[in-house]
Motif scaffolding. Structure first.
Motif, mmCIF file in Angstrom:
data_model
loop_
_atom_site.group_PDB
_atom_site.id
_atom_site.type_symbol
_atom_site.label_atom_id
_atom_site.label_comp_id
_atom_site.label_asym_id
_atom_site.label_seq_id
_atom_site.Cartn_x
_atom_site.Cartn_y
_atom_site.Cartn_z
ATOM 1 N N ALA A 12 0.834 -1.199 0.000
ATOM 2 C CA ALA A 12 0.000 0.000 0.000
ATOM 3 C C ALA A 12 0.870 1.250 0.000
ATOM 4 C CB ALA A 12 -0.916 0.016 1.219
ATOM 5 N N LEU A 13 0.343 2.284 -0.629
ATOM 6 C CA LEU A 13 0.980 3.592 -0.626
ATOM 7 C C LEU A 13 0.060 4.562 0.110
ATOM 8 C CD1 LEU A 13 3.274 5.470 -1.681
ATOM 9 C CD2 LEU A 13 1.834 5.900 -3.686
ATOM 10 N N VAL A 14 0.566 5.189 1.163
ATOM 11 C CA VAL A 14 -0.226 6.162 1.931
ATOM 12 C C VAL A 14 0.222 7.554 1.505
ATOM 13 C CG1 VAL A 14 -0.777 7.042 4.233
ATOM 14 C CG2 VAL A 14 -0.453 4.586 3.885
ATOM 15 N N VAL A 15 -0.710 8.300 0.923
ATOM 16 C CA VAL A 15 -0.392 9.632 0.405
ATOM 17 C C VAL A 15 -1.098 10.666 1.277
ATOM 18 C CG1 VAL A 15 -0.321 11.078 -1.670
ATOM 19 C CG2 VAL A 15 -0.433 8.575 -1.892
ATOM 20 N N ILE A 58 -3.806 2.371 -2.885
ATOM 21 C CA ILE A 58 -3.294 3.728 -2.656
ATOM 22 C C ILE A 58 -4.331 4.459 -1.808
ATOM 23 C CG2 ILE A 58 -2.567 5.905 -3.724
ATOM 24 C CD1 ILE A 58 -1.984 4.254 -6.295
ATOM 25 N N LEU A 59 -3.883 4.911 -0.626
ATOM 26 C CA LEU A 59 -4.771 5.737 0.214
ATOM 27 C C LEU A 59 -4.419 7.179 -0.103
ATOM 28 C CD1 LEU A 59 -4.799 4.249 3.847
ATOM 29 C CD2 LEU A 59 -6.604 4.189 2.148
ATOM 30 N N MET A 60 -5.339 7.891 -0.720
ATOM 31 C CA MET A 60 -5.042 9.220 -1.255
ATOM 32 C C MET A 60 -5.787 10.305 -0.477
ATOM 33 S SD MET A 60 -3.388 10.693 -3.844
ATOM 34 C CE MET A 60 -3.311 9.617 -5.277
ATOM 35 N N MET A 67 0.740 18.923 -5.267
ATOM 36 C CA MET A 67 -0.253 18.269 -6.128
ATOM 37 C C MET A 67 -1.288 17.618 -5.208
ATOM 38 S SD MET A 67 0.044 15.209 -8.985
ATOM 39 C CE MET A 67 1.071 16.025 -10.178
ATOM 40 N N ASN A 68 -2.553 18.018 -5.355
ATOM 41 C CA ASN A 68 -3.564 17.475 -4.429
ATOM 42 C C ASN A 68 -4.050 16.099 -4.877
ATOM 43 O OD1 ASN A 68 -5.672 17.752 -6.337
ATOM 44 N ND2 ASN A 68 -6.114 19.836 -5.665
ATOM 45 N N GLY A 69 -4.936 15.507 -4.107
ATOM 46 C CA GLY A 69 -5.384 14.137 -4.355
ATOM 47 C C GLY A 69 -6.158 13.988 -5.651
ATOM 48 N N CYS A 82 -3.929 0.975 -12.432
ATOM 49 C CA CYS A 82 -5.237 0.382 -12.152
ATOM 50 C C CYS A 82 -5.410 -0.024 -10.694
ATOM 51 C CB CYS A 82 -5.442 -0.871 -13.013
ATOM 52 S SG CYS A 82 -5.326 -0.506 -14.754
ATOM 53 N N SER A 83 -4.434 0.316 -9.852
ATOM 54 C CA SER A 83 -4.521 -0.056 -8.426
ATOM 55 C C SER A 83 -5.801 0.492 -7.830
ATOM 56 C CB SER A 83 -3.366 0.557 -7.645
ATOM 57 O OG SER A 83 -2.146 0.386 -8.295
ATOM 58 N N MET A 84 -6.226 -0.126 -6.717
ATOM 59 C CA MET A 84 -7.358 0.433 -5.999
ATOM 60 C C MET A 84 -6.913 1.749 -5.360
ATOM 61 S SD MET A 84 -9.706 -1.116 -2.965
ATOM 62 C CE MET A 84 -11.359 -1.088 -3.539
ATOM 63 N N ILE A 85 -7.621 2.824 -5.665
ATOM 64 C CA ILE A 85 -7.315 4.117 -5.056
ATOM 65 C C ILE A 85 -8.493 4.506 -4.180
ATOM 66 C CG2 ILE A 85 -6.644 6.528 -5.377
ATOM 67 C CD1 ILE A 85 -5.632 5.862 -8.151
ATOM 68 N N VAL A 86 -8.219 4.642 -2.882
ATOM 69 C CA VAL A 86 -9.264 5.029 -1.931
ATOM 70 C C VAL A 86 -8.977 6.454 -1.475
ATOM 71 C CG1 VAL A 86 -10.275 4.554 0.328
ATOM 72 C CG2 VAL A 86 -9.649 2.664 -1.180
ATOM 73 N N GLY A 87 -9.906 7.320 -1.721
ATOM 74 C CA GLY A 87 -9.751 8.716 -1.316
ATOM 75 C C GLY A 87 -10.107 8.868 0.152
ATOM 76 N N VAL A 88 -9.365 9.689 0.845
ATOM 77 C CA VAL A 88 -9.692 10.001 2.239
ATOM 78 C C VAL A 88 -9.625 11.505 2.431
ATOM 79 C CG1 VAL A 88 -9.034 7.831 3.334
ATOM 80 C CG2 VAL A 88 -7.302 9.535 2.941
ATOM 81 N N SER A 89 -10.552 12.012 3.190
ATOM 82 C CA SER A 89 -10.540 13.444 3.441
ATOM 83 C C SER A 89 -11.363 13.734 4.683
ATOM 84 C CB SER A 89 -11.127 14.175 2.240
ATOM 85 O OG SER A 89 -11.154 15.567 2.483
ATOM 86 N N SER A 90 -11.034 14.837 5.328
ATOM 87 C CA SER A 90 -11.849 15.243 6.461
ATOM 88 C C SER A 90 -13.008 16.116 5.981
ATOM 89 C CB SER A 90 -11.017 16.005 7.483
ATOM 90 O OG SER A 90 -10.301 17.027 6.839
#
Lengths: 149, 154
Positions: A12-15, A58-60, A67-69, A82-90
């Protein structure tokens, strides 16, 4: 799609520009058996892919300097990631979430993340890998056994 | 005081922090990440939070002291502080940041300065509380005991 070894550890990549969030999310993922890397903005996320790294997840984070998400997600999808990219935000305004999803996310979660939320994401990735692996074996087996192919 | 009494004191104190709203469920998430491989995880993360918060509060002081306040910059700092306080479960700091951001949007300098004082106050309070908690933990461990598992069921 080639068959992949399911026992290979997920990566996993945590961004996230917030190092506390990175540390916590990486620890949560490590606890779920996932190997992790962390970067501080979207450009670094794109750069690691340019250097040849690949990830299952990828946790974005959405709001980051340089460069933003949203931009990073669009860029990664445009170069064929094509990795799974999961967006996270407050932030949780619907229009902002929609904009983020339309950039190419597979899923979105509001921060803070919990181990339970991450576990459900990881299970989804594993189940998807099982599905494709099963289909690989099924199609290959049919080819060998079917005299008319 | 024997280990059992210290552990009960720790439990009572921790519970009070949740009841009074200083901490929320996210702090429990952090505690659950701590194990024998990472016995100091919570202290490490909270220490990072302290360092980060002090830097951000200094930056906020500076930004609001300018002739022409750059509210985008102020908002960015508050957003960071809201993010880290939320991640470690520092609920009252997080809530103070939420209120602060509303006044950034309104570009109201006086209100922002009041919010900054409020955030500083909440930060100082939670810092003292957490330092007390960690001292209690050190005493338990020094006496040969272990830190009880906290559950939100009270």
């Amino acid at each position: 799609m080639t068959s992949r070894n399911l026992s290979t550890q997920l990566r996993a990549l945590v961004v996230d520009d917030n190092m506390i969030n990175r540390k916590i999310h990486q620890k949560m993922l490590n606890g779920l058996g996932v190997e992790c890397m962390g970067v501080a903005n979207g450009k670094e996320a794109v750069d690691v892919h340019c250097y040849g790294q690949s990830f299952d997840l990828i946790l974005m984070d959405k709001d980051m300097p340089i460069m933003n998400g949203i931009e990073a997600t669009k860029k990664l999808r445009s170069v064929g990631i094509c990795s799974m990219i999961v967006g996270v935000s407050s932030r949780s305004m619907e229009v902002e979430i929609r904009e983020f999803m339309e950039a190419g996310l597979n899923d979105y979660h509001e921060k803070p993340l919990t181990t339970a939320k991450l576990a459900s994401i990881i299970h989804h990735i594993i189940n998807t890998k099982v599905f494709y692996s099963y289909n690989d074996h099924f199609i290959f087996g049919k080819f060998l056994n079917d005299p008319f192919i | 005081m024997d280990v059992g009494q210290m552990q009960r004191q720790w439990l009572d104190y921790t519970r009070s922090l949740f009841i009074e709203g200083f901490l929320d469920n996210q702090f429990l998430q952090l505690q659950q990440l701590q194990d024998e491989n990472n016995p100091e995880f919570v202290v490490e993360v909270v220490s990072l939070f302290f360092d980060d918060s002090e830097r951000l509060l200094k930056d906020l002081n500076f930004a609001l002291d300018q002739q022409g306040v750059d509210f985008k910059k102020v908002d960015a700092h508050v957003h960071q502080l809201k993010g880290s306080s939320s991640s470690i479960g520092a609920q009252r700091v997080k809530n103070a940041c939420i209120a602060f951001r509303n006044f950034c949007e309104d570009q109201n300098v006086e209100a922002c300065l009041r919010c900054l004082q409020q955030v500083k106050q909440e930060y100082c309070l939670v810092k003292n509380k957490l330092e007390t908690l960690f001292r209690l933990e050190q005493q338990i461990v020094a006496a040969g005991g272990s830190i009880p598992m906290m559950e939100l069921g009270f």
